[in-house]
Design an enzyme around this catalytic site. Structure first.
Site, PDB file in Angstrom:
ATOM      1  N   THR A  71       0.871  -1.202   0.194  1.00  0.00           N
ATOM      2  CA  THR A  71      -0.001  -0.497  -0.399  1.00  0.00           C
ATOM      3  C   THR A  71       0.869   1.452  -0.042  1.00  0.00           C
ATOM      4  O   THR A  71       0.811   1.912  -0.868  1.00  0.00           O
ATOM      5  CB  THR A  71      -0.660  -0.090   0.982  1.00  0.00           C
ATOM      6  OG1 THR A  71      -2.245  -1.003   0.994  1.00  0.00           O
ATOM      7  CG2 THR A  71      -1.512   1.196   1.331  1.00  0.00           C
ATOM      8  N   ASN A 150      -6.298  -9.391  -7.804  1.00  0.00           N
ATOM      9  CA  ASN A 150      -6.643  -9.988  -6.040  1.00  0.00           C
ATOM     10  C   ASN A 150      -7.623 -10.411  -5.441  1.00  0.00           C
ATOM     11  O   ASN A 150      -7.655 -11.261  -4.208  1.00  0.00           O
ATOM     12  CB  ASN A 150      -5.590  -8.322  -4.879  1.00  0.00           C
ATOM     13  CG  ASN A 150      -7.046  -7.969  -4.553  1.00  0.00           C
ATOM     14  OD1 ASN A 150      -7.000  -6.843  -6.266  1.00  0.00           O
ATOM     15  ND2 ASN A 150      -7.542  -7.808  -4.001  1.00  0.00           N
ATOM     16  N   GLN A 178      -0.005  -9.488  -5.561  1.00  0.00           N
ATOM     17  CA  GLN A 178      -0.652 -10.750  -6.023  1.00  0.00           C
ATOM     18  C   GLN A 178       0.639 -11.802  -7.078  1.00  0.00           C
ATOM     19  O   GLN A 178       0.184 -12.879  -6.842  1.00  0.00           O
ATOM     20  CB  GLN A 178      -1.944 -10.745  -6.276  1.00  0.00           C
ATOM     21  CG  GLN A 178      -2.854 -10.560  -5.582  1.00  0.00           C
ATOM     22  CD  GLN A 178      -2.985 -10.783  -4.236  1.00  0.00           C
ATOM     23  OE1 GLN A 178      -2.425 -12.583  -4.090  1.00  0.00           O
ATOM     24  NE2 GLN A 178      -3.551 -10.654  -2.849  1.00  0.00           N
ATOM     25  N   THR A 236      13.538   4.696  10.402  1.00  0.00           N
ATOM     26  CA  THR A 236      14.735   3.367  10.469  1.00  0.00           C
ATOM     27  C   THR A 236      14.244   2.219   9.570  1.00  0.00           C
ATOM     28  O   THR A 236      12.764   1.807  10.093  1.00  0.00           O
ATOM     29  CB  THR A 236      14.935   3.093  11.828  1.00  0.00           C
ATOM     30  OG1 THR A 236      15.141   4.337  12.723  1.00  0.00           O
ATOM     31  CG2 THR A 236      15.677   2.126  12.283  1.00  0.00           C
ATOM     32  N   CYS A 327      -8.823  -7.151   2.402  1.00  0.00           N
ATOM     33  CA  CYS A 327      -9.209  -5.495   2.762  1.00  0.00           C
ATOM     34  C   CYS A 327      -9.941  -4.787   2.856  1.00  0.00           C
ATOM     35  O   CYS A 327      -9.852  -3.812   3.158  1.00  0.00           O
ATOM     36  CB  CYS A 327      -7.909  -4.851   1.699  1.00  0.00           C
ATOM     37  SG  CYS A 327      -6.195  -4.964   1.767  1.00  0.00           S
TER      38      CYS A 327
END
Length: 378
Positions: A71, A150, A178, A236, A327
């Site tokens: 994403t 997907n 995918q 990081t 999702c």
């Protein structure tokens, strides 16, 4: 019996990936941005992982940027391309993952870009002729079309799309979440600007992915902060995740042909068994092996009075699967993909998605359970 057929949502960690991640956790805790020995050791792990991924995709390590997942990678490619290149026209499809579709819709709402959606037929096939017409009339368009859907599993010919985009000087981004780790991606022979990957779709850890940025494209960061990722992504690095991502992709490529054959066999077996067990069974999207993602099967059931309870009943029976994209779970607006292909709202649909760990015995159990549920609710 407990069975898991929701691998398009996420996959189980491979034991070898776990070993690599634990080793890094146990022995390497430094910050990769630090210049002392502890930091340098960890920086080496990050750069080794980057090189591993780049070699598998036939690109330069300098073209791979680590992110928190698919994403973020999609958002970075879309937002920065449109903003930094001064693009005012974009093309995508109504069946893209929401990471792409919602991002472009928000940019259109903000007046940044005019968005065109390609037509799709009832099987989810894209109107590629329409794409070429749109590119002809709008030079320097941003195009985002996924490699495989997907929810219904349709594969798109991204090589042909890339050729069209190159012909009309368009920027081409493809969400390959995918297919990454399931199909070979030779980016040295694919004229594409951006692709995305997420480790948890090919037996790696959640929370880590990457964005490939073709060296010809110079964009600014989406996330500002420190100088990490060569000043392209502040924060990081998720070192443990990055090490697991590289190992998972390496294993996927080593065993890709074997796994492809095995998993395609499972999918074909399930199609045959469902056709024999349940009258008037149907499938959303195309199911031909050369045109469909071998890990995904979207099934349309005739038992309309089970529509609201089918997934619940399968879960009670010990079967984990999904109705459309994971999702979108928890919403009550239905699948935007199934809506786009005019799938009947009276026929409940379930996505079964497979991996190397599944078996025919599990499929037998699922088909038997589905047959009983549909028989009871006729």
């Amino acid at each position: 019996m407990q069975v898991y057929f929701d691998n398009a949502a996420t996959t189980a960690l491979d034991p070898e990936v776990i070993k690599v991640m634990i080793d890094v956790m146990d022995n390497n805790f430094g910050n990769p941005s630090s210049i002392h020995s502890h930091g340098r050791q960890v920086k080496t792990i990050v750069e080794k992982a980057r090189k591993t991924i780049a070699n598998l995709l036939h690109v330069s390590p300098a073209e791979i940027f680590f992110t928190s997942g698919g994403t973020e990678a999609d958002n970075m490619a879309i937002v920065r391309s449109i903003t930094d290149f001064g693009i005012t026209h974009a093309v995508t499809t109504p069946i893209e993952h929401h990471a792409v579709l919602h991002t472009l819709e928000e940019l259109q709402k903000a007046g940044k870009v005019h968005l065109d959606l390609l037509e799709v037929d009832e099987k989810g096939n894209l109107n590629i002729n329409q794409l070429e017409e749109l590119l002809k009339g709008n030079p320097r368009t941003f195009v985002s079309i996924m490699h495989a859907n997907n929810e219904i599993g349709n594969l798109n010919d991204i090589h042909h799309i890339a050729e069209l985009c190159q012909k009309y000087n368009a920027i081409f981004h493809s969400d390959t979440v995918q297919t990454m780790g399931h199909y070979p991606h030779d980016l040295g022979n694919l004229k594409i600007d951006f692709i995305t990957g997420a480790a948890h779709k090919f037996h790696g850890p959640k929370g880590v992915g990457f964005l490939y940025i073709n060296a010809n494209n110079k964009i600014k960061p989406l996330i500002y902060g420190g100088a990490q990722e060569r000043n392209m992504r502040g924060g990081t690095e998720n070192v443990y995740g990055i090490a697991g991502l590289a190992k998972a992709l390496e294993l996927a490529y080593e065993n890709m042909e074997e796994h492809h054959t095995y998993i395609q066999g499972l999918k074909s077996y399930m199609i045959d068994e469902l056709l024999k067990a349940i009258p008037d069974i149907g499938f959303n999207g195309v199911i031909e092996p050369d045109k469909s993602l071998y890990t995904v099967l979207n099934v349309s059931f005739p038992c309309s009075n089970l529509a609201d309870m089918l997934l619940f009943n399968l879960d009670i029976a010990g079967i984990s699967c999904s109705g459309g994209s994971a999702c979108s779970s928890g919403t009550d607006i239905g699948s935007h993909v199934l809506n786009a292909i005019n799938s009947s709202a009276e026929r409940p649909s379930v996505r079964f998605s497979f991996c190397k760990n599944n078996t025919r015995e599990e499929i037998d159990f699922v088909v038997k359970t589905l047959k009983e549920l549909c028989t009871k609710n006729q």
